[in-house]
Design a protein around this motif. Structure first.
Motif, PDB file in Angstrom:
ATOM      1  N   ARG A   1       0.808  -1.215   0.000  1.00 56.58           N
ATOM      2  CA  ARG A   1       0.000   0.000   0.000  1.00 56.58           C
ATOM      3  C   ARG A   1       0.845   1.270   0.000  1.00 56.58           C
ATOM      4  O   ARG A   1       0.394   2.320  -0.463  1.00 56.58           O
ATOM      5  CB  ARG A   1      -0.939   0.006   1.213  1.00 56.58           C
ATOM      6  CG  ARG A   1      -2.180  -0.858   1.043  1.00 56.58           C
ATOM      7  CD  ARG A   1      -3.023  -0.873   2.289  1.00 56.58           C
ATOM      8  NE  ARG A   1      -2.308  -1.513   3.404  1.00 56.58           N
ATOM      9  CZ  ARG A   1      -2.751  -1.553   4.648  1.00 56.58           C
ATOM     10  NH1 ARG A   1      -3.890  -0.971   4.964  1.00 56.58           N
ATOM     11  NH2 ARG A   1      -2.040  -2.163   5.594  1.00 56.58           N
ATOM     12  N   ALA A   2       2.059   1.179   0.511  1.00 61.76           N
ATOM     13  CA  ALA A   2       2.930   2.358   0.545  1.00 61.76           C
ATOM     14  C   ALA A   2       3.240   2.893  -0.846  1.00 61.76           C
ATOM     15  O   ALA A   2       3.594   4.069  -0.997  1.00 61.76           O
ATOM     16  CB  ALA A   2       4.237   2.018   1.271  1.00 61.76           C
TER      17      ALA A   2
ATOM     18  N   ASN B   1       1.085   3.438  -3.099  1.00 62.35           N
ATOM     19  CA  ASN B   1      -0.049   4.278  -3.511  1.00 62.35           C
ATOM     20  C   ASN B   1      -0.319   4.105  -5.011  1.00 62.35           C
ATOM     21  O   ASN B   1      -0.578   5.067  -5.735  1.00 62.35           O
ATOM     22  CB  ASN B   1       0.218   5.756  -3.195  1.00 62.35           C
ATOM     23  CG  ASN B   1      -1.051   6.594  -3.223  1.00 62.35           C
ATOM     24  OD1 ASN B   1      -2.151   6.106  -2.927  1.00 62.35           O
ATOM     25  ND2 ASN B   1      -0.920   7.857  -3.588  1.00 62.35           N
TER      26      ASN B   1
ATOM     27  N   ILE C   1      -5.893   4.101  -7.184  1.00 59.62           N
ATOM     28  CA  ILE C   1      -6.901   5.068  -6.763  1.00 59.62           C
ATOM     29  C   ILE C   1      -8.110   4.331  -6.223  1.00 59.62           C
ATOM     30  O   ILE C   1      -8.699   4.721  -5.209  1.00 59.62           O
ATOM     31  CB  ILE C   1      -7.289   5.997  -7.922  1.00 59.62           C
ATOM     32  CG1 ILE C   1      -6.161   6.996  -8.198  1.00 59.62           C
ATOM     33  CG2 ILE C   1      -8.604   6.744  -7.637  1.00 59.62           C
ATOM     34  CD1 ILE C   1      -6.392   7.909  -9.377  1.00 59.62           C
TER      35      ILE C   1
ATOM     36  N   THR D   1      -5.561   2.472 -11.441  1.00 63.17           N
ATOM     37  CA  THR D   1      -4.272   2.892 -10.900  1.00 63.17           C
ATOM     38  C   THR D   1      -4.077   4.403 -10.953  1.00 63.17           C
ATOM     39  O   THR D   1      -4.610   5.103 -11.809  1.00 63.17           O
ATOM     40  CB  THR D   1      -3.116   2.194 -11.641  1.00 63.17           C
ATOM     41  OG1 THR D   1      -3.209   2.470 -13.037  1.00 63.17           O
ATOM     42  CG2 THR D   1      -3.159   0.702 -11.393  1.00 63.17           C
ATOM     43  N   ASN D   2      -3.266   4.868 -10.036  1.00 67.35           N
ATOM     44  CA  ASN D   2      -2.972   6.288  -9.861  1.00 67.35           C
ATOM     45  C   ASN D   2      -2.117   6.814 -11.014  1.00 67.35           C
ATOM     46  O   ASN D   2      -1.393   6.043 -11.668  1.00 67.35           O
ATOM     47  CB  ASN D   2      -2.248   6.476  -8.523  1.00 67.35           C
ATOM     48  CG  ASN D   2      -2.388   7.876  -7.957  1.00 67.35           C
ATOM     49  OD1 ASN D   2      -2.854   8.791  -8.616  1.00 67.35           O
ATOM     50  ND2 ASN D   2      -1.967   8.041  -6.712  1.00 67.35           N
TER      51      ASN D   2
ATOM     52  N   ASN E   1       2.960  12.451  -9.413  1.00 67.30           N
ATOM     53  CA  ASN E   1       2.692  13.182  -8.174  1.00 67.30           C
ATOM     54  C   ASN E   1       1.302  13.781  -8.306  1.00 67.30           C
ATOM     55  O   ASN E   1       1.080  14.654  -9.147  1.00 67.30           O
ATOM     56  CB  ASN E   1       3.716  14.303  -7.961  1.00 67.30           C
ATOM     57  CG  ASN E   1       5.120  13.777  -7.817  1.00 67.30           C
ATOM     58  OD1 ASN E   1       5.328  12.615  -7.479  1.00 67.30           O
ATOM     59  ND2 ASN E   1       6.103  14.629  -8.073  1.00 67.30           N
TER      60      ASN E   1
ATOM     61  N   PHE F   1      -4.896  12.472  -5.016  1.00 69.86           N
ATOM     62  CA  PHE F   1      -4.766  11.082  -4.564  1.00 69.86           C
ATOM     63  C   PHE F   1      -3.396  10.758  -3.984  1.00 69.86           C
ATOM     64  O   PHE F   1      -3.148   9.624  -3.579  1.00 69.86           O
ATOM     65  CB  PHE F   1      -5.089  10.132  -5.723  1.00 69.86           C
ATOM     66  CG  PHE F   1      -6.467  10.340  -6.278  1.00 69.86           C
ATOM     67  CD1 PHE F   1      -7.582   9.911  -5.581  1.00 69.86           C
ATOM     68  CD2 PHE F   1      -6.655  10.989  -7.496  1.00 69.86           C
ATOM     69  CE1 PHE F   1      -8.864  10.108  -6.087  1.00 69.86           C
ATOM     70  CE2 PHE F   1      -7.926  11.196  -8.003  1.00 69.86           C
ATOM     71  CZ  PHE F   1      -9.038  10.751  -7.294  1.00 69.86           C
ATOM     72  N   GLY F   2      -2.513  11.727  -3.941  1.00 70.50           N
ATOM     73  CA  GLY F   2      -1.181  11.517  -3.398  1.00 70.50           C
ATOM     74  C   GLY F   2      -0.220  10.986  -4.440  1.00 70.50           C
ATOM     75  O   GLY F   2      -0.629  10.457  -5.488  1.00 70.50           O
TER      76      GLY F   2
ATOM     77  N   VAL G   1       2.454   8.584  -6.373  1.00 72.09           N
ATOM     78  CA  VAL G   1       2.832   7.178  -6.495  1.00 72.09           C
ATOM     79  C   VAL G   1       4.324   7.079  -6.180  1.00 72.09           C
ATOM     80  O   VAL G   1       5.103   7.959  -6.554  1.00 72.09           O
ATOM     81  CB  VAL G   1       2.557   6.640  -7.908  1.00 72.09           C
ATOM     82  CG1 VAL G   1       2.863   5.138  -7.982  1.00 72.09           C
ATOM     83  CG2 VAL G   1       1.115   6.911  -8.324  1.00 72.09           C
ATOM     84  N   CYS G   2       4.707   6.012  -5.483  1.00 74.53           N
ATOM     85  CA  CYS G   2       6.109   5.827  -5.120  1.00 74.53           C
ATOM     86  C   CYS G   2       6.745   4.739  -5.975  1.00 74.53           C
ATOM     87  O   CYS G   2       6.088   3.782  -6.382  1.00 74.53           O
ATOM     88  CB  CYS G   2       6.226   5.441  -3.645  1.00 74.53           C
ATOM     89  SG  CYS G   2       5.558   6.677  -2.517  1.00 74.53           S
TER      90      CYS G   2
ATOM     91  N   GLY H   1       1.140   4.571 -11.609  1.00 75.52           N
ATOM     92  CA  GLY H   1       0.523   3.572 -10.745  1.00 75.52           C
ATOM     93  C   GLY H   1       0.527   2.194 -11.370  1.00 75.52           C
ATOM     94  O   GLY H   1       0.781   1.186 -10.697  1.00 75.52           O
TER      95      GLY H   1
END
Length: 485
Positions: free
Chosen positions: A42-43, A45, A48, A126-127, A138, A142-143, A145-146, A161
């Protein structure tokens, strides 16, 4: 139990489908494993929206269909995450923007209909970068994605994402969409394979487009080229095998072009991985044809960027009207994040938008560019042209606009857009493969291979052989082992 989950998550899409079709594992077991991995990651992100119950219900239905002895699709039981710019009835399609976070389209996109018809399961949305406008993922609503390799870094965008989900082992294959590097950049930064197909090869109806029938193209990202070929079969009906038979000699005599233009200004880590990969391909029998590109090909980014910037606002309005969204562009714009709002205002709205005269000139140059690419391939008798997908490894989240490369500040446009622009600007297929990981940072470096219009299967076949020769790269933290065939 954890070992079993990780083992299932390591399967390629092709292997997972084969196992479910044979009955070695159930679709419900496989979906459960992927959902568990999504929960543990989950980290990132990456999503969505993701509804586990909906995914599991679809997996149980796939199992019942198999038990009944009915015909199974070539994607039987495979959960596939979709970029949240592709319309879906069961999930909202936000396009990554606040104003559309509750928008539910009236029907699935044409691409989604075909996936489901062939047995796939929609695994959430997906984000992405808001409105697909950028390479970071970025997202103000929704914050960010890493990147699975380093949570402090971007995964690339705008299909970030989807790429993070694949690299993070959440799914072996995901759907992205590309206007100007939105598949190639995330594939490179996340160490996976990504195909931007020949323009129009896969149906774009129902997917958000910034331009009118010029640049935007849906595509796929996966951990294995073979899975990209499977995805391609859904839309083309071509089941020709991309496997190259015995790996011994499979690359012998393949002529691949390389050019100094695409190698200029590389981060030293990127350059080291790229040139080492070229050496390994030469050792395998590839003939590297070093030849300068014509002037027309150096203009690919300027051509594609001008077309996108000129048409983007009209594209957003076309989406709103075509999907009967009760919002005007102005109302949507007012709810955008500050960064995207500034971008739209500064380069996409009058008086800052490219002029009509420049736009028309770029369209003319685009025709010259397409002819120049074909002539270049024919003159040098090459099967593909290879180059670093982007000039740098993934930058830190929040680092936008410029990158430091070898002690100098370089614009995102130059570092991330220059090379990836050739495929969207011309409509030819572009395949990104992981070339390796940088020794210092441990971050992936992607190499892009482009071929001529319609040569997607040939490019995938070449990519399969290159993938086998270069070998797997180290998986990101939180996943297991290395990528294996």
């Amino acid at each position: 139990m954890q070992e079993a989950i990780e083992s299932l998550c390591d399967l390629s899409a092709t292997a997972a489908i084969d196992a479910m079709t044979r009955g070695d594992i159930s679709a419900e077991q496989y979906a459960s494993a992927l959902l568990d991995r999504a929960d543990s990651q989950r980290a990132l992100n990456a999503f969505i929206s993701l509804q586990p119950d909906r995914v599991l219900d679809a997996a149980r239905a796939a199992d019942l269909k198999r038990a009944a002895g009915g015909p199974l699709g070539i994607l039987h039981g495979l959960p596939i995450p979709l970029k949240d710019s592709v319309n879906t009835v069961d999930y909202a399609t936000s396009n990554g923007t606040h104003a559309l976070r509750e928008f539910h389209p009236g029907e699935d996109a044409a691409l989604v209909k075909a996936l489901v018809q062939h047995g796939a399961i929609v695994m959430g949305k997906t984000n992405l970068t808001e409105l697909s406008l950028g390479w970071t993922s970025n997202n103000a609503t929704f914050g960010p994605v890493c990147n699975p390799y380093d949570l402090a870094r971007i995964p690339g965008g705008s299909s970030g994402g989807a790429a993070a989900a694949v690299a993070g082992g959440i799914a072996p294959l995901a759907v992205g969409a590309d206007t100007l590097g939105s598949i190639q950049v995330p594939a490179s930064f996340c160490g996976i394979a990504g195909l931007r197909p020949t323009f129009g090869r896969y149906p774009n109806h129902g997917a958000f487009s910034l331009t009118s029938g010029k640049l935007d193209q849906v595509g796929a990202m996966a951990r294995h080229v073979e899975d990209l070929a499977l995805f391609d079969t859904v839309y083309t009906g071509s089941a020709s095998n991309v496997r190259c038979g015995s790996l011994e000699g499979s690359l012998i005599g393949k002529r691949i072009g390389v050019a100094a233009f695409y190698e200029d200004g590389l981060d030293s880590e990127v350059g080291k991985v790229y040139f080492e990969a070229l050496n390994r391909l030469e050792e395998a029998g590839v003939i590297l044809v070093r030849a300068d590109i014509p002037a027309e090909m150096t203009k690919a980014f300027d051509i594609a960027a001008t077309i996108m910037l000129y048409e983007a606002v009209d594209g957003i309005e076309r989406f709103l009207i075509g999907n009967h969204v009760p919002l005007s562009f102005v109302e949507l714009f007012e709810q955008c994040g500050a960064g995207i709002k500034d971008l739209i205002r500064h380069v996409m709205l009058p008086p800052n938008r490219p002029s009509g005269e420049i736009y028309v000139e770029r369209l003319k140059q685009r025709a010259d560019l397409k002819a120049a690419v074909r002539q270049y391939f024919e003159r040098h008798s090459i099967e593909a042209l290879a180059f670093p997908a982007v000039a740098a490894v993934a930058p830190l989240i929040g680092q936008e606009g410029e990158l430091e490369i070898n002690g100098q500040m370089v614009s995102f446009f130059e570092a991330l857009g220059r090379n990836t622009a050739l495929s969207p600007a011309t409509g030819i297929p572009g395949l990104v493969l992981p070339g390796g990981c940088a020794a210092g940072s441990g971050l992936p470096v992607g190499i892009e291979f482009v071929s001529l219009w319609g040569e997607d299967r040939r490019l995938l076949s070449l990519g399969h052989a290159v993938e086998a020769q270069l070998g797997p790269i180290q998986r990101p933290p939180g996943t297991t082992g290395v990528r294996t065939p």
